[in-house]
Motif scaffolding. Structure first.
Motif, PDB file in Angstrom:
ATOM      1  N   LEU A   3      33.307  44.209  45.019  1.00  0.00           N
ATOM      2  CA  LEU A   3      33.884  42.931  45.421  1.00  0.00           C
ATOM      3  C   LEU A   3      32.917  41.820  45.054  1.00  0.00           C
ATOM      4  N   ASP A   4      33.464  40.656  44.711  1.00  0.00           N
ATOM      5  CA  ASP A   4      32.584  39.508  44.561  1.00  0.00           C
ATOM      6  C   ASP A   4      31.982  39.201  45.927  1.00  0.00           C
ATOM      7  N   TYR A   7      33.767  35.520  49.293  1.00  0.00           N
ATOM      8  CA  TYR A   7      35.165  35.833  49.599  1.00  0.00           C
ATOM      9  C   TYR A   7      35.752  34.644  50.354  1.00  0.00           C
ATOM     10  N   LEU A  26      37.156  35.563  44.183  1.00  0.00           N
ATOM     11  CA  LEU A  26      37.862  36.391  45.164  1.00  0.00           C
ATOM     12  C   LEU A  26      38.384  35.471  46.259  1.00  0.00           C
ATOM     13  N   GLN A  28      41.490  35.002  49.459  1.00  0.00           N
ATOM     14  CA  GLN A  28      42.593  35.518  50.267  1.00  0.00           C
ATOM     15  C   GLN A  28      43.496  34.363  50.673  1.00  0.00           C
ATOM     16  N   CYS A  55      40.502  35.048  38.875  1.00  0.00           N
ATOM     17  CA  CYS A  55      40.168  35.223  40.297  1.00  0.00           C
ATOM     18  C   CYS A  55      41.068  36.301  40.898  1.00  0.00           C
ATOM     19  N   HIS A  75      45.534  42.400  52.423  1.00  0.00           N
ATOM     20  CA  HIS A  75      44.615  42.600  53.549  1.00  0.00           C
ATOM     21  C   HIS A  75      45.435  42.631  54.833  1.00  0.00           C
ATOM     22  N   TYR A 116      38.304  48.310  51.007  1.00  0.00           N
ATOM     23  CA  TYR A 116      37.140  47.710  51.665  1.00  0.00           C
ATOM     24  C   TYR A 116      37.444  47.571  53.145  1.00  0.00           C
ATOM     25  N   VAL A 153      32.807  43.804  54.107  1.00  0.00           N
ATOM     26  CA  VAL A 153      32.905  42.344  54.113  1.00  0.00           C
ATOM     27  C   VAL A 153      32.579  41.836  55.512  1.00  0.00           C
ATOM     28  N   GLY A 173      30.115  41.660  50.838  1.00  0.00           N
ATOM     29  CA  GLY A 173      30.817  40.401  50.668  1.00  0.00           C
ATOM     30  C   GLY A 173      30.729  39.582  51.934  1.00  0.00           C
ATOM     31  N   ALA A 175      32.860  36.558  53.859  1.00  0.00           N
ATOM     32  CA  ALA A 175      34.107  35.808  53.890  1.00  0.00           C
ATOM     33  C   ALA A 175      33.915  34.502  54.654  1.00  0.00           C
TER      34      ALA A 175
END
Length: 201
Positions: A3-4, A7, A26, A28, A55, A75, A116, A153, A173, A175
């Motif tokens: 993952l980047d 986030y 990345l 959401q 992305c 997610h 993840y 994350v 990651g 977020a």
């Protein structure tokens, strides 16, 4: 999967159109309470922006619509996971991220074989009322041992200044929501996050 480390989580395609071109890899899309037609339009716009800029788009909650709209990542929170058809998500080829806040939720998440796991809130957060106390950095290290080799994350109260501790304790990651969307200059703050996470990229 990798993952980047940065986030971004936002609640509209407009935010994605504004911030993704700055170098976000990345993101959401987390939308609450919207009728289905409008929601599909948001997902389509977000998907198009992300495709143009390389992305990865993650759709929060709406796994059926994500499948129908040809998305590739969803997610789910624990309540959403309980109601979701994980088999259908997998058969459609979508990757799956799951939220956790305690050991019972982690066991439930790992049983679903996600791509993840997210842990939060690491620090106090103003985004929503949480029944869980801040997890702290030691919990990140514990969670990483339990989920490895899955990416972990961290979420909740994170800022660029707090990232070193988060990553040094095992997060893959970080977020972010309000530190960017409620910042006086979200564009500049996004660039700060990109620069601050670059060493873990």
């Amino acid at each position: 999967m990798r993952l980047d480390p940065f986030y971004l989580i936002v609640d509209s395609a407009a935010w994605i159109e504004r911030l993704v071109p700055l170098g976000v890899r990345l993101v959401q899309l987390r939308i609450k309470d919207m009728d289905e037609a409008a929601l599909r339009a948001e997902i389509r716009a977000a998907k198009a922006t992300c495709a143009r800029h390389g992305c990865q788009l993650v759709v929060n909650d709406y796994w059926r619509i994500a499948i129908e709209e040809g998305c590739d990542f969803v997610h789910l929170g624990q309540e959403d996971l309980a109601a979701a058809d994980v088999g259908a998500i997998r058969r459609a080829g979508l990757k799956l991220g799951l939220s956790t806040h305690d050991h019972a939720e982690l066991r439930t998440a790992l049983a679903a074989q996600p791509d993840y796991v997210a842990l939060g809130p690491v620090y106090p957060t103003i985004l929503k009322k949480m029944k869980w106390a801040p997890q702290g950095l030691d919990r990140i290290a514990e969670w990483k041992r339990l989920v490895d080799p899955l990416p972990l994350v961290a979420i909740g109260g994170l800022t660029p200044e707090r990232l070193a501790g988060v990553f040094e304790h095992g997060a893959d990651g970080a977020a972010v929501v309000t530190d960017i969307t409620r910042n006086a200059d979200p564009d500049a703050r996004t660039r700060e996050w990109i620069a601050a996470t670059a060493r873990w990229r």
